[in-house]
Design an enzyme around this catalytic site. Structure first.
Site, mmCIF file in Angstrom:
data_model
loop_
_atom_site.group_PDB
_atom_site.id
_atom_site.type_symbol
_atom_site.label_atom_id
_atom_site.label_comp_id
_atom_site.label_asym_id
_atom_site.label_seq_id
_atom_site.Cartn_x
_atom_site.Cartn_y
_atom_site.Cartn_z
ATOM 1 N N GLY A 1 -38.009 0.869 13.647
ATOM 2 C CA GLY A 1 -37.679 0.636 15.053
ATOM 3 C C GLY A 1 -37.227 -0.793 15.284
ATOM 4 O O GLY A 1 -37.986 -1.736 15.048
ATOM 5 N N GLY B 1 -35.911 -2.092 18.263
ATOM 6 C CA GLY B 1 -35.667 -2.269 19.698
ATOM 7 C C GLY B 1 -36.081 -3.664 20.122
ATOM 8 O O GLY B 1 -35.980 -4.628 19.355
ATOM 9 N N LYS C 1 -55.379 2.906 34.205
ATOM 10 C CA LYS C 1 -54.089 3.537 33.923
ATOM 11 C C LYS C 1 -53.774 4.494 35.056
ATOM 12 O O LYS C 1 -54.669 5.126 35.616
ATOM 13 C CB LYS C 1 -54.169 4.328 32.607
ATOM 14 N N VAL D 1 -38.978 -5.139 20.530
ATOM 15 C CA VAL D 1 -39.994 -5.820 19.723
ATOM 16 C C VAL D 1 -39.565 -5.905 18.258
ATOM 17 O O VAL D 1 -39.643 -6.975 17.635
ATOM 18 C CB VAL D 1 -41.358 -5.087 19.822
HETATM 19 P P1 NAD Z 1 -37.647 -0.049 22.482
HETATM 20 O O1 NAD Z 1 -37.409 1.237 23.184
HETATM 21 O O2 NAD Z 1 -36.892 -1.259 22.891
HETATM 22 O O3 NAD Z 1 -37.382 0.150 20.913
HETATM 23 C C1 NAD Z 1 -37.738 1.281 20.186
HETATM 24 C C2 NAD Z 1 -36.742 1.409 19.043
HETATM 25 O O4 NAD Z 1 -37.179 2.466 18.193
HETATM 26 C C3 NAD Z 1 -35.337 1.765 19.526
HETATM 27 O O5 NAD Z 1 -34.388 0.899 18.920
HETATM 28 C C4 NAD Z 1 -35.160 3.203 19.055
HETATM 29 O O6 NAD Z 1 -33.813 3.527 18.735
HETATM 30 C C5 NAD Z 1 -36.047 3.229 17.827
HETATM 31 N N1 NAD Z 1 -36.465 4.543 17.407
HETATM 32 C C6 NAD Z 1 -36.740 5.637 18.173
HETATM 33 N N2 NAD Z 1 -37.092 6.675 17.390
HETATM 34 C C7 NAD Z 1 -37.052 6.226 16.106
HETATM 35 C C8 NAD Z 1 -37.334 6.822 14.856
HETATM 36 N N3 NAD Z 1 -37.700 8.098 14.735
HETATM 37 N N4 NAD Z 1 -37.214 6.061 13.748
HETATM 38 C C9 NAD Z 1 -36.812 4.773 13.820
HETATM 39 N N5 NAD Z 1 -36.531 4.149 14.999
HETATM 40 C C10 NAD Z 1 -36.659 4.871 16.124
HETATM 41 O O7 NAD Z 1 -39.216 -0.299 22.558
HETATM 42 P P2 NAD Z 1 -39.990 -1.672 22.346
HETATM 43 O O8 NAD Z 1 -40.201 -2.318 23.655
HETATM 44 O O9 NAD Z 1 -39.357 -2.429 21.227
HETATM 45 O O10 NAD Z 1 -41.417 -1.130 21.884
HETATM 46 C C11 NAD Z 1 -41.608 -0.603 20.592
HETATM 47 C C12 NAD Z 1 -43.012 -0.025 20.480
HETATM 48 O O11 NAD Z 1 -43.967 -1.045 20.761
HETATM 49 C C13 NAD Z 1 -43.314 1.101 21.476
HETATM 50 O O12 NAD Z 1 -44.226 2.003 20.881
HETATM 51 C C14 NAD Z 1 -44.001 0.384 22.618
HETATM 52 O O13 NAD Z 1 -44.853 1.237 23.343
HETATM 53 C C15 NAD Z 1 -44.806 -0.650 21.850
HETATM 54 N N6 NAD Z 1 -45.144 -1.831 22.639
HETATM 55 C C16 NAD Z 1 -44.172 -2.570 23.210
HETATM 56 C C17 NAD Z 1 -44.508 -3.692 23.954
HETATM 57 C C18 NAD Z 1 -43.450 -4.563 24.568
HETATM 58 O O14 NAD Z 1 -43.768 -5.671 25.014
HETATM 59 N N7 NAD Z 1 -42.203 -4.132 24.608
HETATM 60 C C19 NAD Z 1 -45.856 -4.046 24.134
HETATM 61 C C20 NAD Z 1 -46.847 -3.272 23.514
HETATM 62 C C21 NAD Z 1 -46.475 -2.153 22.783
#
Ligand code: NAD
Length: 363
Positions: free
Chosen positions: A191, A193, A94, A195
């Site tokens: 959430g 977003g 990291k 994922v």
């Molecule tokens: P993203 O930023 O696209 O989505 C996050 C969503 O959570 C957003 O829609 C945001 O509005 C919402 N959010 C923020 N605060 C909130 C709250 N208090 N209550 C409810 N919703 C809330 O992120 P992502 O890429 O979808 O990733 C989501 C999680 O998964 C993160 O923790 C990320 O680290 C983890 N993750 C993602 C990936 C990936 O491939 N994208 C891989 C491993 C882990």
């Protein structure tokens, strides 16, 4: 590729790192300051037994270098375990850049950071993380080849992460509820977003009852209108009665306040670092809630990135079936945790350590 002169090489700070509680036999840690660009960065390589250390580059306005170092140590060890259980030929590392991602990002800063990585000769491969973006990876790629997640890599790993979480939820439902179907199972998704939304789309196809929350009303509207989900308040979603609570937003959502409030049999979602502290894994276990360790269930993105690193198509059928194996890995963890009366988190760590040890012995 840009080469650093001998006077500008990253400093080995492993001995300094050994004094911190987060140190856990890390292979090597470097610190690099580049006054001309303002770069101050740390790279922690935890273990390269299985392959080069892959791990994102986080940019954050840390309180101190010691805080940044602790973060790099903790996160790099997590990457070793994650890669080991994902079955990919990668180790764990990291990087952290000390600075405000809103105001301090420049091309020269990321060029200098790329040169630091280049000086490590392939031991560490960087990628996006909190505070960094595809554009930053493109800048880094101008001074090192050891970077993934650039605009040329084609991609967003989120669909693969969502696929892995979906398979993980199926494994957890099979284990805890004895059902091979998700139809009629209630999943509360926090959430929506990249994922969360892709996960909901998969679950809706299976006839799952969805309860959703997001601080973004448009994301909620989509899930309600298009997927038939029921909306819940963002500050209550963890406490709704459901079979599965799927945290797909923030880290540290499982804490002293939320764990006692949970009314689900299973916690299985994509968010990184879901446990506020390690002891919350034990707390979930004590309450009889089946927890799918975050770094196991959310490894789909890493698996697709690992395919890209070795020059294979990150979304081809090989990567796809490797992501689907997340369900089988979790089933093994759940079965062993039950048999040994331990938490799934403890078993996951043990399995990762065992895989690395087996590889070292050449078994
Ligand atoms: P993203 O930023 O696209 O989505 C996050 C969503 O959570 C957003 O829609 C945001 O509005 C919402 N959010 C923020 N605060 C909130 C709250 N208090 N209550 C409810 N919703 C809330 O992120 P992502 O890429 O979808 O990733 C989501 C999680 O998964 C993160 O923790 C990320 O680290 C983890 N993750 C993602 C990936 C990936 O491939 N994208 C891989 C491993 C882990």
């Amino acid at each position: 590729m840009s080469k650093l002169s001998n006077t500008h090489l990253p400093q080995d700070v492993t001995i300094k790192a050994q004094r911190l509680a987060e140190f856990s036999d890390h292979q090597q840690v470097w610190e690099y300051r580049h006054p001309a660009s303002g770069l101050h960065a740390l790279i922690a390589v935890h273990d390269t037994t299985l392959g080069p250390a892959l791990g994102g580059c986080r940019m954050w306005a840390y309180e101190s270098t010691a805080h940044a170092l602790s973060d790099a140590l903790r996160l790099s060890r997590g990457m070793t375990y994650k890669a080991a259980l994902a079955g990919v030929a990668l180790g764990g590392g990291k990087a952290v850049i000390l600075g405000d991602p809103k105001t301090q990002k420049t091309a020269p800063l990321f060029h200098a950071f790329g040169a630091m990585i280049e000086a490590l000769d392939g031991l560490y491969i960087t990628a996006e993380d909190v505070g960094t973006s595809v554009r930053d990876m493109d800048w880094i790629a101008e001074t090192t080849a050891h970077v993934t997640g650039t605009s040329r890599d084609g991609g967003d790993p989120s669909p693969m992460t969502a696929l892995g979480v979906y398979e993980g939820i199926r494994a957890a439902v099979r284990h805890r509820l004895g059902s091979t179907e998700l139809s009629g199972v209630t999943v509360a998704v926090q959430g929506l977003g990249h994922v969360g939304r892709a996960l909901c789309e998969r679950l809706a196809t299976d006839g799952t009852d969805l309860i959703v929350a997001d601080v973004n009303p448009d994301a909620v509207k989509f899930a309600v209108d298009e997927l038939g989900a029921t909306a819940e308040r963002a500050d209550r979603i963890h406490a709704v009665p459901a079979d599965v609570f799927a945290p797909c937003a923030l880290g540290a959502v499982l804490d002293d306040e939320t764990v006692p409030a949970l009314r689900s049999a299973i916690v299985a979602g994509s968010a990184n670092n879901q446990l506020a502290q390690d002891r919350h894994d034990e707390e979930l276990h004590r309450r009889g809630i089946l927890y799918a360790p975050d770094y196991v269930i959310n490894a789909g993105g890493l698996i697709s990135v690992a395919h890209a690193v070795v020059g294979e198509d990150a979304s081809d059928s090989k990567a796809w079936s490797a992501v689907c194996r997340i369900g089988a890995v979790l089933s093994e963890i759940f079965d062993r945790a039950e048999a040994e009366g331990q938490s799934p988190g403890a078993i996951a760590d043990q399995l990762a350590i065992e895989r690395i040890a087996r590889h070292r012995r050449g078994a």
